[in-house]
Design a protein around this motif. Structure first.
Motif, PDB file in Angstrom:
ATOM      1  N   ALA A 179       0.738  -1.051   0.066  1.00 37.94           N
ATOM      2  CA  ALA A 179      -0.102  -0.058   0.085  1.00 37.94           C
ATOM      3  C   ALA A 179       0.994   1.190   0.019  1.00 37.94           C
ATOM      4  O   ALA A 179       1.798   1.214   0.616  1.00 37.94           O
ATOM      5  N   ARG A 209      -6.014  -0.285  -1.264  1.00 40.01           N
ATOM      6  CA  ARG A 209      -5.833  -0.482  -2.727  1.00 40.01           C
ATOM      7  C   ARG A 209      -6.828   0.398  -3.450  1.00 40.01           C
ATOM      8  O   ARG A 209      -6.674   1.017  -4.362  1.00 40.01           O
ATOM      9  N   ASP A 264      -6.174   3.388  -5.879  1.00 43.27           N
ATOM     10  CA  ASP A 264      -6.673   3.227  -7.291  1.00 43.27           C
ATOM     11  C   ASP A 264      -7.541   4.244  -7.834  1.00 43.27           C
ATOM     12  O   ASP A 264      -7.822   4.504  -8.946  1.00 43.27           O
TER      13      ASP A 264
END
Length: 173
Positions: free
Chosen positions: A4, A119, A123
């Motif tokens: 991460a 995530r 993203d």
């Protein structure tokens, strides 16, 4: 969580860049903004056993989402909450059973909740405007039934380092 790349400030605070309106983008989420919720039953909207559903839209994340909407904020709630989840489980245990996930929440089988949420945030750069975290209550639940002078307190005090370690494992990124 070592993969991460989200800074601690993103996870803990309201992101003040650009207010609630999302900037135009050419990606699939152009013009969208997100509110990400992670945590235990408080986040997932746990319902009492006689309600007919394990989770619903009465949890604090849904209430925050509704309050934001009333104030004109346009954000999509992405609720990673999982009823029964401990702080340790959020950091290290993969997935969440379907009946324990927040109503309408994403399936993140194979990865811990914190990894899935981080995530998602990574993203959607600049699109996540609010993140809330509800963690630690289930780590302390076993202490409630402890009897005797100071036993419950000692139990809780012993649980705090594990909660701290669990939270710091993903909040320090």
């Amino acid at each position: 969580l070592r993969d991460a790349t989200v800074p601690l400030a993103v996870v803990l605070t309201l992101v003040a860049t650009g207010g609630w309106a999302a900037a135009a983008s050419t990606s699939d989420d152009a013009g969208r903004a997100y509110y990400v919720s992670v945590g235990d039953s408080y986040a997932s909207g746990y319902q009492p056993p006689d309600s007919g559903a394990a989770t619903g839209h009465d949890g604090f994340a849904d209430q925050v989402d509704a309050a934001l909407s009333k104030r004109g904020a346009t954000v999509d709630l992405v609720n990673f909450g999982c009823s029964g989840q401990t702080a340790y489980g959020m950091a290290f245990d993969p997935g969440c059973a379907k009946d324990s996930r927040a109503a309408g929440g994403p399936d993140y089988a194979g990865v811990p909740q914190a990894v899935a949420a981080l995530r998602f945030i990574a993203d959607h750069p600049g699109k996540v405007k609010l993140v809330t975290i509800a963690a630690g209550a289930n780590d302390l639940m076993p202490c409630i039934d402890e009897k005797g002078p100071g036993v419950a307190q000692s139990c809780a005090e012993a649980a705090v380092p594990r909660i701290t370690l669990s939270l710091s494992s993903y909040l320090s990124k």
